[in-house]
Design an enzyme around this catalytic site. Structure first.
Site, PDB file in Angstrom:
ATOM      1  N   ASP A 243      -0.948   0.528  -7.989  1.00  0.00           N
ATOM      2  CA  ASP A 243       0.403   0.217  -7.511  1.00  0.00           C
ATOM      3  C   ASP A 243       0.584   0.632  -6.058  1.00  0.00           C
ATOM      4  O   ASP A 243       1.235  -0.063  -5.282  1.00  0.00           O
ATOM      5  CB  ASP A 243       1.456   0.923  -8.375  1.00  0.00           C
ATOM      6  CG  ASP A 243       1.394   0.479  -9.824  1.00  0.00           C
ATOM      7  OD1 ASP A 243       0.850  -0.622 -10.086  1.00  0.00           O
ATOM      8  OD2 ASP A 243       1.872   1.223 -10.697  1.00  0.00           O
TER       9      ASP A 243
ATOM     10  N   ASP B  13       6.286  -1.748  -4.703  1.00  0.00           N
ATOM     11  CA  ASP B  13       5.694  -2.471  -5.820  1.00  0.00           C
ATOM     12  C   ASP B  13       6.488  -2.137  -7.075  1.00  0.00           C
ATOM     13  O   ASP B  13       6.584  -0.983  -7.469  1.00  0.00           O
ATOM     14  CB  ASP B  13       4.228  -2.040  -5.990  1.00  0.00           C
ATOM     15  CG  ASP B  13       3.562  -2.767  -7.141  1.00  0.00           C
ATOM     16  OD1 ASP B  13       3.401  -3.995  -7.037  1.00  0.00           O
ATOM     17  OD2 ASP B  13       3.243  -2.122  -8.147  1.00  0.00           O
TER      18      ASP B  13
ATOM     19  N   GLU C 240       7.448  -7.942  -3.545  1.00  0.00           N
ATOM     20  CA  GLU C 240       6.708  -9.091  -4.021  1.00  0.00           C
ATOM     21  C   GLU C 240       7.717 -10.111  -4.525  1.00  0.00           C
ATOM     22  O   GLU C 240       8.688  -9.744  -5.183  1.00  0.00           O
ATOM     23  CB  GLU C 240       5.829  -8.631  -5.179  1.00  0.00           C
ATOM     24  CG  GLU C 240       4.554  -9.382  -5.280  1.00  0.00           C
ATOM     25  CD  GLU C 240       3.627  -8.718  -6.277  1.00  0.00           C
ATOM     26  OE1 GLU C 240       2.705  -9.389  -6.698  1.00  0.00           O
ATOM     27  OE2 GLU C 240       3.845  -7.544  -6.616  1.00  0.00           O
TER      28      GLU C 240
END
Ligand code: ZN
Length: 374
Positions: free
Chosen positions: A360, A194, A278
């Site tokens: 996170d 992340d 992501e």
């Protein structure tokens, strides 16, 4: 497997050498622009477009009459520049083809090089030797290195060297052919990563990469200088001075960020078999004024770019989660998805299985799970 790799280090030049390098960069730019106008001419008249070799021959004739100053520099500089021009056209024609095939690409006709963004660069081939404190280049001779240990000294086959200027500093980058071993995919774990604003990167196994302190303080300085520049009167000598300081600060921030990211991406691609990230819509987020600075700072694009090319070296796959995958809103323990999760919430608290976990870390684990389930 043989791959090409570039290594860059800052040079420590005296005034004579600076002038020499500036003339080489000037000759490279001149040849590029001259070649471009010759090609444009040929396009408009329908004549056969001259290749890099044709142009080099033509330029050699001109040297005797109109361009005697070009004898002062290595013939490589204009020659390599004309090769780059050929490459620019090859890329241009490829993009035209892609566009015709329906791809969304900007065609971008090759454009003239200007001095607006600094003195530019030039490339040399031939006998290039790296020593501990210096590098030897054709025509320019021995140049001192400001940074040691960045260039490969022995065993590497150096193909060429590019000298460039940025914000008053000179750099050399050498391109080297190296042999890398075949990666082994099996024994290494998968990681979800992340990317953050406050924290640089959170890995699903709990590892954390913070933004380096030096970067934080460089950013504070940058912001201060930006304010100073906007307060100075336009056209004044003081403003010019502040603008120069600002350019240097920008440069420092970019370097610190890149350094920090390199450490993370090297470590991750070497130790993991796959990394799930992501897939952020960065261009969309950059329009959001508040987040823009912070996101640009974390350098998400750069992070992904580094992971992808290093992944190819070390045998680590880089996967992007779907943009709509709810990595922050999903509970990594039971899979429930929350309807809302505000930016301020630093902890994920699940109402179903009562998991409490760092925001996170939860996102990173969700990303890792995405790989395992696919
Ligand atoms: Zn849960």
């Amino acid at each position: 497997m043989k791959i090409l790799r570039a290594y860059k280090a800052e040079l420590d030049l005296n005034n004579v050498q600076k002038t020499d390098c500036a003339s080489h960069a000037g000759a490279a730019r001149y040849a590029y622009n001259w070649g471009l106008s010759r090609k444009k001419e040929a396009f408009s008249t329908g004549a056969k477009t001259p290749s890099a070799i044709d142009l080099h021959r033509e330029l050699n004739v001109l040297k005797k009459t109109e361009l005697p100053w070009m004898y002062e520099v290595s013939k490589c500089a204009p020659q390599e520049s004309l090769r780059d021009l050929d490459k620019a056209f090859t890329n241009f024609f490829r993009r035209v083809k892609e566009k015709k095939a329906g791809k969304k690409v900007a065609v971008g006709f090759p454009h003239f090089k200007s001095k607006k963004n600094g003195l530019g660069s030039f490339r040399l081939t031939g006998a290039i030797h790296v020593f501990e404190k210096s590098i030897q280049l054709p025509r320019l001779g021995m140049l001192r290195l400001k940074e040691r240990g960045y260039l490969p000294m022995s065993g590497a086959h150096i193909l060429n060297a590019t000298v460039s200027e940025k914000a008053g500093r000179w750099f050399v980058s050498v391109q080297v052919e190296i042999e890398i071993s075949q990666p082994d995919r099996e024994q290494k774990p998968v990681a979800g990563v992340d990317l953050g604003i406050i924290r640089m990167a959170q890995v699903s196994d709990g590892m954390i990469f913070e933004n380096p302190r030096a970067l934080k303080s460089a950013l504070t300085k940058l912001k201060r200088l930006q304010r100073v520049v906007s307060r100075r009167q336009k056209g004044s000598a003081n403003r010019k001075k502040s603008v120069r300081q600002l350019a240097r600060a920008h440069y420092r921030v970019a370097n610190l960020r890149k350094d920090a990211l390199h450490k993370v991406t090297t470590m991750l691609t070497k130790t993991r078999s796959a990394i799930v990230l992501e897939n952020l819509n960065v261009s969309g987020m950059l329009r959001n004024h508040h987040l823009a600075q912070a996101i640009a700072d974390v350098g998400m694009y750069e992070f992904r770019r580094q992971l992808e090319y290093k992944g190819a070296w070390y045998g680590c796959e880089v996967l992007l989660a779907d943009r709509f995958y709810p990595s922050t809103k999903r509970c990594s323990q039971c899979g429930q998805v929350k309807p809302e999760m505000s930016l301020g919430e630093r902890e994920y608290r699940c109402d179903y299985c009562s998991l409490v976990i760092d925001r996170d870390l939860n996102a990173a684990i969700n990303l890792e799970q995405l790989f395992c389930s696919s």
